[in-house]
Design a protein around this motif. Structure first.
Motif, PDB file in Angstrom:
ATOM      1  N   THR A 198     -31.879 -38.950  30.840  1.00  0.00           N
ATOM      2  CA  THR A 198     -32.450 -39.733  31.930  1.00  0.00           C
ATOM      3  C   THR A 198     -31.391 -39.966  32.996  1.00  0.00           C
ATOM      4  OG1 THR A 198     -31.849 -41.958  31.152  1.00  0.00           O
ATOM      5  CG2 THR A 198     -33.814 -40.954  30.179  1.00  0.00           C
ATOM      6  N   LEU A 199     -31.796 -40.605  34.074  1.00  0.00           N
ATOM      7  CA  LEU A 199     -30.856 -40.906  35.156  1.00  0.00           C
ATOM      8  C   LEU A 199     -29.837 -41.959  34.754  1.00  0.00           C
ATOM      9  CD1 LEU A 199     -33.466 -40.832  38.031  1.00  0.00           C
ATOM     10  CD2 LEU A 199     -31.484 -39.325  37.841  1.00  0.00           C
ATOM     11  N   GLY A 200     -30.033 -42.555  33.596  1.00  0.00           N
ATOM     12  CA  GLY A 200     -29.018 -43.463  33.075  1.00  0.00           C
ATOM     13  C   GLY A 200     -27.700 -42.758  32.849  1.00  0.00           C
ATOM     14  N   GLU A 201     -27.749 -41.440  32.618  1.00  0.00           N
ATOM     15  CA  GLU A 201     -26.516 -40.661  32.442  1.00  0.00           C
ATOM     16  C   GLU A 201     -25.604 -40.799  33.663  1.00  0.00           C
ATOM     17  OE1 GLU A 201     -26.848 -36.584  31.439  1.00  0.00           O
ATOM     18  OE2 GLU A 201     -28.259 -36.914  29.785  1.00  0.00           O
ATOM     19  N   VAL A 202     -26.208 -40.750  34.835  1.00  0.00           N
ATOM     20  CA  VAL A 202     -25.437 -40.836  36.075  1.00  0.00           C
ATOM     21  C   VAL A 202     -24.796 -42.216  36.209  1.00  0.00           C
ATOM     22  CG1 VAL A 202     -25.519 -40.503  38.577  1.00  0.00           C
ATOM     23  CG2 VAL A 202     -27.099 -39.238  37.099  1.00  0.00           C
ATOM     24  N   ILE A 203     -25.575 -43.245  35.906  1.00  0.00           N
ATOM     25  CA  ILE A 203     -25.080 -44.616  36.021  1.00  0.00           C
ATOM     26  C   ILE A 203     -23.986 -44.880  34.993  1.00  0.00           C
ATOM     27  CG2 ILE A 203     -25.734 -47.052  35.836  1.00  0.00           C
ATOM     28  CD1 ILE A 203     -28.528 -46.222  36.839  1.00  0.00           C
ATOM     29  N   ILE A 204     -24.220 -44.440  33.757  1.00  0.00           N
ATOM     30  CA  ILE A 204     -23.225 -44.650  32.696  1.00  0.00           C
ATOM     31  C   ILE A 204     -21.940 -43.905  33.005  1.00  0.00           C
ATOM     32  CG2 ILE A 204     -22.706 -44.210  30.263  1.00  0.00           C
ATOM     33  CD1 ILE A 204     -25.671 -44.733  29.680  1.00  0.00           C
ATOM     34  N   ALA A 205     -22.067 -42.673  33.503  1.00  0.00           N
ATOM     35  CA  ALA A 205     -20.875 -41.896  33.865  1.00  0.00           C
ATOM     36  C   ALA A 205     -20.078 -42.615  34.944  1.00  0.00           C
ATOM     37  CB  ALA A 205     -21.282 -40.511  34.349  1.00  0.00           C
ATOM     38  N   GLY A 206     -20.773 -43.224  35.877  1.00  0.00           N
ATOM     39  CA  GLY A 206     -20.099 -43.971  36.927  1.00  0.00           C
ATOM     40  C   GLY A 206     -19.400 -45.207  36.404  1.00  0.00           C
ATOM     41  N   LEU A 207     -20.051 -45.897  35.479  1.00  0.00           N
ATOM     42  CA  LEU A 207     -19.444 -47.113  34.908  1.00  0.00           C
ATOM     43  C   LEU A 207     -18.210 -46.771  34.074  1.00  0.00           C
ATOM     44  CD1 LEU A 207     -22.670 -49.037  33.815  1.00  0.00           C
ATOM     45  CD2 LEU A 207     -21.182 -49.565  35.755  1.00  0.00           C
ATOM     46  N   LEU A 208     -18.302 -45.691  33.300  1.00  0.00           N
ATOM     47  CA  LEU A 208     -17.172 -45.306  32.442  1.00  0.00           C
ATOM     48  C   LEU A 208     -15.960 -44.835  33.239  1.00  0.00           C
ATOM     49  CD1 LEU A 208     -19.042 -43.419  29.565  1.00  0.00           C
ATOM     50  CD2 LEU A 208     -18.063 -45.708  29.502  1.00  0.00           C
ATOM     51  N   SER A 209     -16.215 -44.220  34.396  1.00  0.00           N
ATOM     52  CA  SER A 209     -15.112 -43.695  35.208  1.00  0.00           C
ATOM     53  C   SER A 209     -14.800 -44.565  36.418  1.00  0.00           C
ATOM     54  CB  SER A 209     -15.447 -42.275  35.680  1.00  0.00           C
ATOM     55  OG  SER A 209     -16.623 -42.275  36.472  1.00  0.00           O
ATOM     56  N   SER A 210     -15.440 -45.735  36.482  1.00  0.00           N
ATOM     57  CA  SER A 210     -15.278 -46.646  37.633  1.00  0.00           C
ATOM     58  C   SER A 210     -15.594 -45.930  38.946  1.00  0.00           C
ATOM     59  CB  SER A 210     -13.841 -47.206  37.668  1.00  0.00           C
ATOM     60  OG  SER A 210     -13.577 -47.954  36.505  1.00  0.00           O
TER      61      SER A 210
END
Length: 251
Positions: A198-210
């Motif tokens: 899902t598009l949560g992948e994009v959000i999670i990737a952003g949170l993990l990499s700041s």
């Protein structure tokens, strides 16, 4: 807000969404302001288009399954032989609202594994209540004279349901489906915590990499999908309400 302004905003939202999906590099100069240390401004760990399609498919599948079960329960408990099942049906519909989707995911993963399945289960349960309550409202809110007129022309119970009750109740049922689907679109992002595409992948990737740019991309696409879906289903409700002469007033 005038009708013309609302239509213009919807058109702009659709255009922005399509550009994000097919030409995301168009926004790179703007998003580059949100990243540091030469980090990528455009999500590069997968296809935004494929994630969006998968996100939509999961939300549609869960809502469709919930609509089928919820409307079925509503039909059952509005028949003479099924009225005693109303408390049970309400209890089943309330299950999804009792457990947060995150808790459902945690309980479902050990049973069905990681991926799309636990996400579908969580969204399905969460969508049951609004659709069931609206279907119940739509079917029980019909004027008694309508049913009597249908009986008077010789319709059987099944014919009355298919030709009279469901068509007249449809605008109200659709209101519940709209609410459930829009909620599912937003909630589906948590499915990426259990490896659902899902598009949560994009959000999670952003949170993990700041990486704020990644978070913004995922959030904008989900928000645009929700707004366009809400408006599209609302327009369909109004159309069906005009055709049946009934206004959808349930939430």
């Amino acid at each position: 807000m005038t009708i013309t302004t609302a239509r213009l905003l919807r058109a702009v939202t659709l255009v922005v969404l399509l550009i994000f999906l097919f030409r995301p590099e168009t926004f790179e100069p703007m998003l580059a302001l949100l990243v540091a240390n030469n980090a990528p401004a455009i999500y590069n760990q997968g296809s935004l288009l494929s994630l969006t399609i998968s996100h939509l498919a999961i939300a549609i599948a869960a809502t469709a399954a919930a609509a089928l079960i919820s409307v079925g329960f509503a039909i059952l408990v509005t028949r003479d032989f099924g009225r005693e099942f109303l408390p049970l049906s309400r209890s089943v519909a309330n299950i999804g609202q009792t457990f947060p989707p995150v808790a459902v995911l945690a309980l479902a993963v050990p049973i069905v594994g990681f991926g799309t399945k636990p996400t579908l289960i969580a969204l399905f349960l969460y969508a049951l209540l609004p659709i069931f309550e609206n279907a119940l409202t739509g079917l029980t809110g019909l004027a008694p004279t309508v049913r009597e007129a249908a009986r008077g022309v010789g319709m059987t119970g099944f014919q009355r349901l298919l030709r009279v009750e469901l068509p007249l109740a449809f605008p109200v049922i659709l209101t519940g489906i709209r609410l459930a689907f829009v909620i599912s679109l937003g909630t589906a992002t948590i499915g990426s915590t259990v490896a659902a595409p899902t598009l949560g992948e994009v959000i999670i990737a952003g949170l993990l990499s700041s990486n704020t740019a990644f978070v913004l991309q995922g959030g904008i696409i989900v928000a645009a999908l929700a707004v366009l879906s809400y408006d599209g289903l609302t327009a369909l409700e109004r159309l069906t309400a005009r055709r049946t002469g009934r206004v959808a007033t349930a939430v």
